[in-house]
Design a protein around this motif. Structure first.
Motif, mmCIF file in Angstrom:
data_model
loop_
_atom_site.group_PDB
_atom_site.id
_atom_site.type_symbol
_atom_site.label_atom_id
_atom_site.label_comp_id
_atom_site.label_asym_id
_atom_site.label_seq_id
_atom_site.Cartn_x
_atom_site.Cartn_y
_atom_site.Cartn_z
ATOM 1 N N VAL A 22 41.323 28.549 36.894
ATOM 2 C CA VAL A 22 40.058 29.865 38.036
ATOM 3 C C VAL A 22 40.264 30.764 36.837
ATOM 4 O O VAL A 22 41.267 31.255 36.559
ATOM 5 C CB VAL A 22 41.006 29.182 39.279
ATOM 6 N N LEU A 23 38.612 30.970 36.931
ATOM 7 C CA LEU A 23 38.351 33.151 36.612
ATOM 8 C C LEU A 23 38.689 33.702 37.524
ATOM 9 O O LEU A 23 38.251 33.167 38.639
ATOM 10 C CB LEU A 23 37.441 32.872 35.617
ATOM 11 N N LEU A 24 40.114 34.482 37.619
ATOM 12 C CA LEU A 24 39.943 35.862 38.381
ATOM 13 C C LEU A 24 38.927 36.933 37.884
ATOM 14 O O LEU A 24 39.375 36.962 36.942
ATOM 15 C CB LEU A 24 41.161 35.352 39.226
ATOM 16 N N HIS A 25 38.836 38.020 38.657
ATOM 17 C CA HIS A 25 37.986 38.972 38.403
ATOM 18 C C HIS A 25 38.492 40.432 39.269
ATOM 19 O O HIS A 25 37.795 40.058 40.576
ATOM 20 C CB HIS A 25 37.403 39.316 37.834
ATOM 21 N N SER A 45 33.098 33.120 44.122
ATOM 22 C CA SER A 45 32.876 33.391 45.239
ATOM 23 C C SER A 45 33.420 35.077 45.185
ATOM 24 O O SER A 45 33.912 35.403 43.960
ATOM 25 C CB SER A 45 34.632 32.163 45.781
ATOM 26 N N GLN A 46 33.300 35.579 45.999
ATOM 27 C CA GLN A 46 34.044 37.108 46.483
ATOM 28 C C GLN A 46 35.035 37.047 48.061
ATOM 29 O O GLN A 46 34.634 35.895 48.634
ATOM 30 C CB GLN A 46 32.468 37.473 46.740
ATOM 31 N N GLY A 47 35.759 37.488 47.493
ATOM 32 C CA GLY A 47 36.796 38.193 48.526
ATOM 33 C C GLY A 47 36.622 37.689 49.853
ATOM 34 O O GLY A 47 34.916 38.804 50.562
ATOM 35 N N ASP A 48 37.295 37.651 50.793
ATOM 36 C CA ASP A 48 37.295 39.160 52.029
ATOM 37 C C ASP A 48 36.658 40.376 52.081
ATOM 38 O O ASP A 48 36.828 41.138 51.893
ATOM 39 C CB ASP A 48 38.069 39.214 53.281
ATOM 40 N N GLY A 49 35.042 40.766 52.669
ATOM 41 C CA GLY A 49 34.466 41.566 52.755
ATOM 42 C C GLY A 49 33.721 41.812 51.348
ATOM 43 O O GLY A 49 33.152 42.995 51.485
ATOM 44 N N ALA A 50 33.723 40.823 50.986
ATOM 45 C CA ALA A 50 32.755 41.771 49.267
ATOM 46 C C ALA A 50 31.519 40.905 49.444
ATOM 47 O O ALA A 50 31.349 41.055 48.178
ATOM 48 C CB ALA A 50 33.738 40.742 48.392
ATOM 49 N N GLU A 51 30.586 39.938 50.552
ATOM 50 C CA GLU A 51 30.481 39.661 50.584
ATOM 51 C C GLU A 51 29.085 40.878 49.810
ATOM 52 O O GLU A 51 27.455 40.068 49.456
ATOM 53 C CB GLU A 51 29.702 38.897 51.863
ATOM 54 N N TRP A 73 48.013 41.879 36.332
ATOM 55 C CA TRP A 73 47.780 41.125 35.736
ATOM 56 C C TRP A 73 47.972 41.905 34.390
ATOM 57 O O TRP A 73 47.463 41.354 33.695
ATOM 58 C CB TRP A 73 46.235 40.626 36.020
ATOM 59 N N GLN A 74 47.927 43.347 35.251
ATOM 60 C CA GLN A 74 47.566 44.313 33.465
ATOM 61 C C GLN A 74 46.610 43.475 32.982
ATOM 62 O O GLN A 74 46.854 44.157 31.667
ATOM 63 C CB GLN A 74 48.768 44.269 32.516
ATOM 64 N N GLY A 75 45.531 44.195 34.070
ATOM 65 C CA GLY A 75 43.755 43.519 33.473
ATOM 66 C C GLY A 75 42.814 43.475 34.596
ATOM 67 O O GLY A 75 43.510 43.684 35.993
ATOM 68 N N THR A 76 41.416 43.536 34.426
ATOM 69 C CA THR A 76 41.024 43.192 35.588
ATOM 70 C C THR A 76 40.889 41.626 35.389
ATOM 71 O O THR A 76 39.941 41.083 36.227
ATOM 72 C CB THR A 76 39.561 43.699 35.332
ATOM 73 N N PHE A 77 40.959 40.454 34.646
ATOM 74 C CA PHE A 77 41.112 39.365 34.515
ATOM 75 C C PHE A 77 42.032 38.741 34.609
ATOM 76 O O PHE A 77 43.025 38.681 33.906
ATOM 77 C CB PHE A 77 39.675 39.336 33.322
ATOM 78 N N PRO A 110 38.164 39.895 44.304
ATOM 79 C CA PRO A 110 37.686 39.996 44.268
ATOM 80 C C PRO A 110 36.031 39.290 43.947
ATOM 81 O O PRO A 110 35.668 38.488 44.488
ATOM 82 C CB PRO A 110 36.991 41.422 44.186
ATOM 83 N N HIS A 111 36.518 38.180 42.851
ATOM 84 C CA HIS A 111 35.861 37.098 42.640
ATOM 85 C C HIS A 111 36.298 36.263 41.803
ATOM 86 O O HIS A 111 37.616 36.699 41.188
ATOM 87 C CB HIS A 111 34.841 38.041 41.613
ATOM 88 N N ALA A 112 35.958 34.868 41.809
ATOM 89 C CA ALA A 112 36.569 34.163 41.094
ATOM 90 C C ALA A 112 35.113 32.936 40.860
ATOM 91 O O ALA A 112 34.602 32.565 41.524
ATOM 92 C CB ALA A 112 37.667 33.007 42.207
ATOM 93 N N TYR A 113 35.716 32.329 39.790
ATOM 94 C CA TYR A 113 34.720 30.917 39.602
ATOM 95 C C TYR A 113 36.312 29.922 38.926
ATOM 96 O O TYR A 113 36.956 30.550 38.304
ATOM 97 C CB TYR A 113 33.977 31.429 38.652
#
Length: 219
Positions: A81-84, A16-22, A92-96, A59-62
């Motif tokens: 859940v994996l978030l990115h 999935s992508q967050g709002d406005g990220a389609e 988070w101190q990171g991007t994932f 913005p991105h999730a699985y």
């Protein structure tokens, strides 16, 4: 759920992508991280499948959901859940980021152990460390809740459920992509451990397990 040996045979898009990220393309790093998750083969007692991820956490999730199954009984279940966020996230101190919920029903005598919450949290960190995985900014809660039944349900035995909610930042690997396959395998170790299964190999040979227990009852 599909058995682990057949997992991810359905390659439909569960990201999935967050709002406005389609309109934004999926980052190659996130795509690689998801493909690594799809390639994992876990213990045969684990049934796992992709599920609809949350929409607004990143913005991105699985997302994946899994259960430890013994015959017709679920001994434990959970969600990972994996978030990115390609721009990075200060907390988070990171991007994932990996987020999980794991739960199982315990026998009353085991649930009475005052050290149980600390032990359950150590199972999570121990599972990651046993697989040699780096991680940071780990946090979460361990909750136990008891149920007593009355009236028409009075014949049921009291039940206690343990629940672990946690999140952590996986260490980045080549190209900034974490070893998501390793983290999923460690998460599978945690699920089997909270379900009371014996260790399956050297990675979890030093882990302390609880005796076999009843699985979560359907609500």
């Amino acid at each position: 759920m599909a058995p682990a040996r057949e997992q991810f045979s359905d390659h439909s898009d569960h990201t999935s992508q967050g709002d406005g990220a389609e309109s934004k393309p999926t980052p190659p790093g996130f795509r690689s991280a998801v493909e690594a998750l799809r390639s994992v083969r876990l213990r045969p007692e684990l049934e796992i499948e992709a599920t609809k991820p949350p929409q607004r956490l990143a913005p991105h999730a699985y997302a994946l959901e899994a259960a430890v199954v013994d015959g017709d009984e679920d001994l434990a279940d959970g969600r990972l859940v994996l978030l990115h966020d390609p721009a990075g996230h200060e907390a988070w101190q990171g991007t994932f980021r990996l987020v999980t919920l794991v739960r199982a029903e315990l026998e009353p005598e085991m649930a009475a152990d005052p050290l149980l919450p600390e032990v359950c949290w150590s199972w999570l960190t121990g599972a990651l460390e046993a697989r040699g995985l780096s991680y940071g900014s780990a946090g979460g809660t361990v909750t136990r809740a008891g149920s007593h039944y009355f009236g028409e349900l009075g014949s049921r035995r009291p039940a206690t459920q343990i629940e672990i909610r946690a999140s952590w930042t996986p260490g980045e690997g080549p190209g900034g992509v974490p070893d998501t396959a390793g983290h999923l395998t460690a998460w599978g170790d945690l699920l089997c451990q909270i379900a009371g299964l014996p260790p399956s190999g050297p990675a979890d040979a030093t882990v302390v397990t609880l005796p076999q227990r009843r699985g979560p009852q359907a609500s």
